[in-house]
Design a protein around this motif. Structure first.
Motif, PDB file in Angstrom:
ATOM      1  N   ALA A  71     -29.764  62.164  37.343  1.00 45.12           N
ATOM      2  CA  ALA A  71     -29.894  63.033  36.293  1.00 45.12           C
ATOM      3  C   ALA A  71     -31.108  63.572  35.569  1.00 45.12           C
ATOM      4  O   ALA A  71     -31.590  64.596  35.232  1.00 45.12           O
ATOM      5  N   ALA A  72     -31.725  62.150  35.464  1.00 45.67           N
ATOM      6  CA  ALA A  72     -33.150  62.371  34.906  1.00 45.67           C
ATOM      7  C   ALA A  72     -34.087  63.243  36.027  1.00 45.67           C
ATOM      8  O   ALA A  72     -34.931  63.742  35.516  1.00 45.67           O
ATOM      9  N   ARG A  73     -33.943  62.945  37.197  1.00 46.31           N
ATOM     10  CA  ARG A  73     -35.130  63.600  38.255  1.00 46.31           C
ATOM     11  C   ARG A  73     -34.521  65.128  37.975  1.00 46.31           C
ATOM     12  O   ARG A  73     -35.670  65.697  38.423  1.00 46.31           O
ATOM     13  N   LYS A  74     -33.691  65.394  37.515  1.00 46.99           N
ATOM     14  CA  LYS A  74     -33.373  66.913  37.536  1.00 46.99           C
ATOM     15  C   LYS A  74     -34.228  67.562  36.176  1.00 46.99           C
ATOM     16  O   LYS A  74     -34.113  68.756  36.056  1.00 46.99           O
ATOM     17  N   SER A  75     -34.329  66.707  35.312  1.00 45.79           N
ATOM     18  CA  SER A  75     -35.003  67.323  34.164  1.00 45.79           C
ATOM     19  C   SER A  75     -36.456  66.742  33.786  1.00 45.79           C
ATOM     20  O   SER A  75     -37.438  67.615  33.722  1.00 45.79           O
ATOM     21  N   TRP A  76     -36.493  65.623  33.284  1.00 45.73           N
ATOM     22  CA  TRP A  76     -37.797  64.853  33.099  1.00 45.73           C
ATOM     23  C   TRP A  76     -38.685  64.032  34.010  1.00 45.73           C
ATOM     24  O   TRP A  76     -39.712  64.023  33.724  1.00 45.73           O
ATOM     25  N   LEU A  77     -37.928  63.515  34.663  1.00 46.64           N
ATOM     26  CA  LEU A  77     -38.512  62.407  35.486  1.00 46.64           C
ATOM     27  C   LEU A  77     -38.902  62.878  36.777  1.00 46.64           C
ATOM     28  O   LEU A  77     -38.240  63.343  37.672  1.00 46.64           O
ATOM     29  N   LYS A  78     -40.159  62.924  37.039  1.00 44.75           N
ATOM     30  CA  LYS A  78     -40.884  63.303  38.159  1.00 44.75           C
ATOM     31  C   LYS A  78     -40.458  62.373  39.426  1.00 44.75           C
ATOM     32  O   LYS A  78     -40.261  61.275  39.191  1.00 44.75           O
ATOM     33  N   ALA A  79     -40.452  63.308  40.491  1.00 45.29           N
ATOM     34  CA  ALA A  79     -40.266  62.426  41.912  1.00 45.29           C
ATOM     35  C   ALA A  79     -41.242  61.226  42.004  1.00 45.29           C
ATOM     36  O   ALA A  79     -40.608  60.273  42.788  1.00 45.29           O
ATOM     37  N   ASN A  80     -42.461  61.439  41.846  1.00 43.82           N
ATOM     38  CA  ASN A  80     -43.269  60.282  42.087  1.00 43.82           C
ATOM     39  C   ASN A  80     -43.428  59.229  40.841  1.00 43.82           C
ATOM     40  O   ASN A  80     -44.231  58.629  41.010  1.00 43.82           O
ATOM     41  N   VAL A  81     -42.512  59.492  39.799  1.00 44.03           N
ATOM     42  CA  VAL A  81     -42.746  58.542  38.790  1.00 44.03           C
ATOM     43  C   VAL A  81     -41.319  57.387  38.895  1.00 44.03           C
ATOM     44  O   VAL A  81     -40.199  57.875  39.011  1.00 44.03           O
ATOM     45  N   LYS A  82     -41.878  56.035  38.646  1.00 41.76           N
ATOM     46  CA  LYS A  82     -40.627  55.209  38.646  1.00 41.76           C
ATOM     47  C   LYS A  82     -39.530  55.324  37.461  1.00 41.76           C
ATOM     48  O   LYS A  82     -40.212  55.780  36.468  1.00 41.76           O
ATOM     49  N   PRO A  83     -38.456  54.993  37.664  1.00 42.76           N
ATOM     50  CA  PRO A  83     -37.310  55.218  36.563  1.00 42.76           C
ATOM     51  C   PRO A  83     -37.757  54.124  35.611  1.00 42.76           C
ATOM     52  O   PRO A  83     -38.428  53.060  35.955  1.00 42.76           O
ATOM     53  N   PRO A  84     -37.157  54.052  34.533  1.00 41.64           N
ATOM     54  CA  PRO A  84     -37.538  53.064  33.217  1.00 41.64           C
ATOM     55  C   PRO A  84     -37.012  51.556  34.005  1.00 41.64           C
ATOM     56  O   PRO A  84     -35.929  51.646  34.575  1.00 41.64           O
ATOM     57  N   ARG A  85     -37.630  50.860  33.573  1.00 40.18           N
ATOM     58  CA  ARG A  85     -37.193  49.312  33.982  1.00 40.18           C
ATOM     59  C   ARG A  85     -36.070  48.688  33.265  1.00 40.18           C
ATOM     60  O   ARG A  85     -35.324  47.807  33.671  1.00 40.18           O
ATOM     61  N   LYS A  86     -35.892  49.194  31.969  1.00 38.17           N
ATOM     62  CA  LYS A  86     -34.527  48.721  31.334  1.00 38.17           C
ATOM     63  C   LYS A  86     -33.313  48.812  32.066  1.00 38.17           C
ATOM     64  O   LYS A  86     -32.916  49.650  32.641  1.00 38.17           O
ATOM     65  N   LEU A  87     -32.546  47.968  31.806  1.00 36.79           N
ATOM     66  CA  LEU A  87     -31.080  48.002  32.364  1.00 36.79           C
ATOM     67  C   LEU A  87     -30.142  49.145  31.829  1.00 36.79           C
ATOM     68  O   LEU A  87     -29.739  49.719  32.608  1.00 36.79           O
ATOM     69  N   LEU A  88     -30.379  49.237  30.502  1.00 31.60           N
ATOM     70  CA  LEU A  88     -29.205  50.207  29.986  1.00 31.60           C
ATOM     71  C   LEU A  88     -29.973  51.484  29.811  1.00 31.60           C
ATOM     72  O   LEU A  88     -30.815  51.592  29.010  1.00 31.60           O
ATOM     73  N   LEU A  89     -29.273  52.535  30.455  1.00 37.83           N
ATOM     74  CA  LEU A  89     -30.043  53.838  30.329  1.00 37.83           C
ATOM     75  C   LEU A  89     -28.955  54.657  29.873  1.00 37.83           C
ATOM     76  O   LEU A  89     -27.713  54.725  29.811  1.00 37.83           O
ATOM     77  N   ASN A  90     -29.581  55.661  29.260  1.00 37.68           N
ATOM     78  CA  ASN A  90     -28.578  56.955  28.612  1.00 37.68           C
ATOM     79  C   ASN A  90     -27.876  57.641  29.942  1.00 37.68           C
ATOM     80  O   ASN A  90     -28.599  57.955  30.834  1.00 37.68           O
ATOM     81  N   LEU A  91     -26.580  57.856  29.763  1.00 39.68           N
ATOM     82  CA  LEU A  91     -25.950  58.385  30.854  1.00 39.68           C
ATOM     83  C   LEU A  91     -26.090  59.845  30.998  1.00 39.68           C
ATOM     84  O   LEU A  91     -26.701  60.535  30.199  1.00 39.68           O
ATOM     85  N   PRO A  92     -25.748  60.618  32.073  1.00 38.78           N
ATOM     86  CA  PRO A  92     -26.034  62.014  32.391  1.00 38.78           C
ATOM     87  C   PRO A  92     -25.476  62.930  31.322  1.00 38.78           C
ATOM     88  O   PRO A  92     -25.766  64.144  30.908  1.00 38.78           O
ATOM     89  N   SER A  93     -24.420  62.528  30.374  1.00 35.60           N
ATOM     90  CA  SER A  93     -23.828  63.246  29.407  1.00 35.60           C
ATOM     91  C   SER A  93     -24.806  63.394  28.125  1.00 35.60           C
ATOM     92  O   SER A  93     -24.549  64.112  27.175  1.00 35.60           O
ATOM     93  N   ALA A  94     -26.011  62.751  27.955  1.00 39.91           N
ATOM     94  CA  ALA A  94     -27.085  62.659  27.159  1.00 39.91           C
ATOM     95  C   ALA A  94     -27.788  63.716  27.333  1.00 39.91           C
ATOM     96  O   ALA A  94     -28.878  63.831  26.492  1.00 39.91           O
ATOM     97  N   GLY A  95     -27.846  64.665  28.342  1.00 40.92           N
ATOM     98  CA  GLY A  95     -28.632  65.702  28.528  1.00 40.92           C
ATOM     99  C   GLY A  95     -30.024  65.549  28.862  1.00 40.92           C
ATOM    100  O   GLY A  95     -30.264  64.666  29.893  1.00 40.92           O
ATOM    101  N   ARG A  96     -31.067  66.009  28.257  1.00 39.93           N
ATOM    102  CA  ARG A  96     -32.280  65.665  28.601  1.00 39.93           C
ATOM    103  C   ARG A  96     -32.806  64.218  28.190  1.00 39.93           C
ATOM    104  O   ARG A  96     -33.873  63.919  28.595  1.00 39.93           O
ATOM    105  N   ASN A  97     -32.118  63.466  27.506  1.00 43.79           N
ATOM    106  CA  ASN A  97     -32.248  62.061  27.286  1.00 43.79           C
ATOM    107  C   ASN A  97     -31.506  61.267  28.383  1.00 43.79           C
ATOM    108  O   ASN A  97     -31.741  59.989  28.324  1.00 43.79           O
ATOM    109  N   ALA A  98     -31.030  61.919  29.348  1.00 43.55           N
ATOM    110  CA  ALA A  98     -30.407  61.163  30.456  1.00 43.55           C
ATOM    111  C   ALA A  98     -31.195  60.290  31.239  1.00 43.55           C
ATOM    112  O   ALA A  98     -32.632  60.777  31.491  1.00 43.55           O
ATOM    113  N   GLY A  99     -30.887  59.137  31.509  1.00 39.37           N
ATOM    114  CA  GLY A  99     -32.044  58.168  32.313  1.00 39.37           C
ATOM    115  C   GLY A  99     -32.932  57.646  31.524  1.00 39.37           C
ATOM    116  O   GLY A  99     -33.902  56.764  31.841  1.00 39.37           O
TER     117      GLY A  99
END
Length: 213
Positions: A71-99
Motif C-alpha cells: 500500500a505504501a508503494r502506491k502512495s509515498w514509498l518509492k520503488a527504489n527505497v527500502k521499506p521501514p525496518r521496524k516490525l510494526l507498520l501502519n496497515l493499508p487502512s491508515a491511508g497515506r500513513n500506510a506502511g
C-alpha cells in the motif's frame, strides 16, 4: 503479557529480528532467548520469545506487514527505497500513513479501542460535585498493565521452582536497575497472597494466555 516489553520497546523491534529466527521443528512451548539492548535506561536484559509468538509474528510479516508495504508503494514509498525496518507498520487502512512505522501512541489507542469494544471499561467521574458532573467509561487497562501481569507470572514460576530470590528473577526480566522498584511497584500485591493462591491465580492467567494462542 508473555515477554514483558514496554510499549516503546515494542515499536522499536525490527522485522529482521524475527525473520532470521529458526523455529522449524520446535514446539510452541519452547523459547528463544535474546538479549534486548534498546531499553529504558539502556539496561540490557534477556527476553524469552515463545515459539508460538514468533510463529505468529512471522505470519504477520508475511501477511499484514507485506500488504502494508504494498500500500505504501502506491502512495509515498518509492520503488527504489527500502521499506521501514521496524516490525510494526501502519496497515493499508491508515491511508497515506500506510506502511509507516507504528507509534507507541497508535498502539495505546488501538488497545483502548479494543478494551471499549470488549466492554472492559471502568467509570470515570468528571467535574464531581458540580452541576456539570458526568460519568464516562474509560478503558480498564493500559499497555503497561501487561508488564504487571508478566511480573506476576514470572514471580509465580520462580516460587514454584523453589528459587530463593524470585524478586531478583523478576527484576532481571523486567530490566530494573534496583530490585526495590520491582518489589514496591510490581510485587507489592503478593504481600497478602499465600503460595497456594498465588500458584492457582498464575495458572489461571497462563491458561487464558495459552488458550488465546
Amino acid at each position: 503479557l508473555t515477554v514483558g516489553l514496554r510499549v516503546d520497546e515494542v515499536v522499536n523491534l525490527t522485522a529482521a529480528r524475527f525473520e532470521t529466527m529458526q523455529i522449524e521443528g520446535m514446539s510452541d512451548e519452547e523459547v528463544i532467548i535474546e538479549v534486548l539492548t534498546r531499553t529504558k535506561g539502556l539496561v540490557r536484559r534477556p527476553v524469552h520469545w515463545p515459539v508460538y509468538l514468533v510463529r505468529s509474528i512471522q505470519a504477520y510479516i508475511a501477511g499484514e506487514r507485506t500488504r502494508a508495504i504494498q500500500a505504501a508503494r502506491k502512495s509515498w514509498l518509492k520503488a527504489n527505497v527500502k521499506p521501514p525496518r521496524k516490525l510494526l507498520l501502519n496497515l493499508p487502512s491508515a491511508g497515506r500513513n500506510a506502511g509507516k512505522a507504528t507509534s507507541a501512541e497508535t498502539l495505546e489507542a488501538d488497545l483502548a479501542l479494543a478494551m471499549v469494544a470488549l466492554g472492559l471499561t471502568r467509570p470515570r467521574v468528571r467535574a464531581e460535585g458540580t452541576e456539570d458532573e458526568t460519568i464516562t467509561r474509560e478503558p480498564k487497562h493500559s499497555f503497561h498493565d501487561g508488564r504487571h501481569t508478566f511480573a506476576y507470572l514470572i514471580y509465580a514460576d520462580a516460587k514454584r521452582r523453589g528459587d530463593p530470590t524470585p524478586e531478583h528473577v523478576v527484576r532481571l526480566r523486567l530490566g530494573h536497575k534496583d530490585v526495590t522498584t520491582t518489589i514496591n511497584i510490581y510485587l507489592r500485591v503478593f504481600s497478602g497472597i499465600g503460595g497456594e493462591a498465588l500458584d492457582h491465580t498464575a495458572g489461571f492467567i497462563r491458561n487464558i494466555i495459552e488458550g488465546e494462542n
